[in-house]
Design an enzyme around this catalytic site. Structure first.
Site, PDB file in Angstrom:
ATOM      1  CB  VAL A  64     -17.278  21.052 -14.687  1.00  0.00           C
ATOM      2  CG1 VAL A  64     -18.123  21.125 -13.435  1.00  0.00           C
ATOM      3  CG2 VAL A  64     -17.871  20.088 -15.703  1.00  0.00           C
ATOM      4  CG  ASN A  90     -23.653  15.095  -9.092  1.00  0.00           C
ATOM      5  OD1 ASN A  90     -24.065  13.933  -9.044  1.00  0.00           O
ATOM      6  ND2 ASN A  90     -24.364  16.074  -9.648  1.00  0.00           N
ATOM      7  CB  SER A 143     -21.443   5.146 -13.835  1.00  0.00           C
ATOM      8  OG  SER A 143     -22.316   4.198 -14.422  1.00  0.00           O
ATOM      9  CE1 TYR A 156     -22.303   8.649 -17.747  1.00  0.00           C
ATOM     10  CE2 TYR A 156     -22.498   6.287 -17.366  1.00  0.00           C
ATOM     11  CZ  TYR A 156     -22.680   7.589 -16.936  1.00  0.00           C
ATOM     12  OH  TYR A 156     -23.228   7.831 -15.705  1.00  0.00           O
ATOM     13  CE  LYS A 160     -19.978   9.162 -14.949  1.00  0.00           C
ATOM     14  NZ  LYS A 160     -19.960  10.368 -14.105  1.00  0.00           N
TER      15      LYS A 160
END
Ligand code: NDP
Length: 251
Positions: A64, A90, A143, A156, A160
């Site tokens: 991606v 995803n 998440s 992370y 998100k």
């Protein structure tokens, strides 16, 4: 019941974990599905299994983070199935176990490249086809790490959080043209990404203390929520944030 009859869906990271469960369920519900990911052998396995059950599936290998791949995944989908109605962003990576002062530039950058810029690339490539189709549905897989502070995952969490904000921005910009965009925020799910945690019983027990339903979720449970958001059942649902976390963020 065929809740996606006649629809065409593109699912990034569809060769494992949550993405595989989404692709499998979408195909069962009548959609033609394209799955992406970097590992070709796993892509071939998943489309083979969908085909054996009578579903229609295409694999486009790539990352991606690669603009050429993003365009090619959309173009091949439209060449093969005629249109594009649904995009599930995803594909994602995690890198857990470090605080911010221990994190190097490369780790930070890689997380943003895949989890945020990857979604930008795939969505930018997909939207013109959705406009041609007269509308569409985009579902981003975020998440609970974007909603509550969790230890040892600063990059992370930041990636998100950006994804949640991007979701709302897309919803605002395209609602008038019939494109809905929602974000799903799972808690701990039994997939390869969570393997290192789940293989440590003491840590798993500690983490699950925060869950009202004290077990990890299953990829298939997330897929059912994504199916709802992708389907016409969610025709008045856009810009929403949907936790699926066994009650983890409820208290
Ligand atoms: P997995 O590690 O099991 O699967 C990740 C998928 O993403 C694989 O298909 C992988 O394929 C693909 N992927 C990774 N990097 C890229 C890339 N650069 N380009 C294209 N595809 C890529 O993870 P999960 O199924 O658990 O995760 C799916 C999503 O759910 C992620 O966005 C994750 O952040 C999120 N999530 C997961 C949770 C969990 O507990 N499991 C909890 C909350 C959210 P390949 O390696 O072949 O490229």
């Amino acid at each position: 019941m065929s809740r996606l009859h006649g629809k065409v869906a593109l699912i990034t990271g569809g060769n494992a974990g949550i993405g595989e469960a989404i692709a499998t369920l979408f195909a069962q519900e009548g959609a033609a599905v394209t799955i992406t990911g970097r590992r070709k052998d796993r892509l071939e396995r998943v489309i083979g299994e969908i085909g054996q059950r009578g579903g229609r599936a295409l694999a486009v290998a790539g990352s991606v983070t690669d603009e050429t791949h993003a365009r090619e995944a959309v173009a091949q989908t439209v060449r093969t199935f005629g249109r594009l109605d649904i995009l599930v962003n995803n594909a994602g990576i995690g890198d857990f176990g470090k605080k911010i002062h221990e994190m190097d530039d490369a780790t930070w950058q890689r997380m943003l490249d895949v989890n945020v810029t990857g979604v930008f690339r795939m969505t930018r490539a997909a939207i013109p086809e959705m406009l041609k189709a007269g509308g569409g549905a985009i579902i981003n897989i975020s998440s609970v790490a974007s909603l509550v502070g969790l230890p040892m995952l600063p990059a992370y969490a930041a990636s998100k959080g950006a994804l949640d904000a991007l979701t709302r921005a897309i919803a605002v910009d395209y609602a008038a043209q019939g494109i809905r965009c929602n974000v799903v925020n799972p808690g701990l799910i039994e997939t390869p990404m969570a393997e290192s945690l789940l293989s440590d019983p003491a840590r798993t027990t500690e983490v699950l203390r925060q869950y009202l339903i004290a077990r990890p979720g299953k990829p298939e449970e997330v897929a059912k929520l994504v199916l709802y958001l992708a389907s016409d059942d969610a025709s008045w649902v856009t810009g929403g944030t949907f936790t699926i976390d066994g009650g983890m963020t409820a208290h």
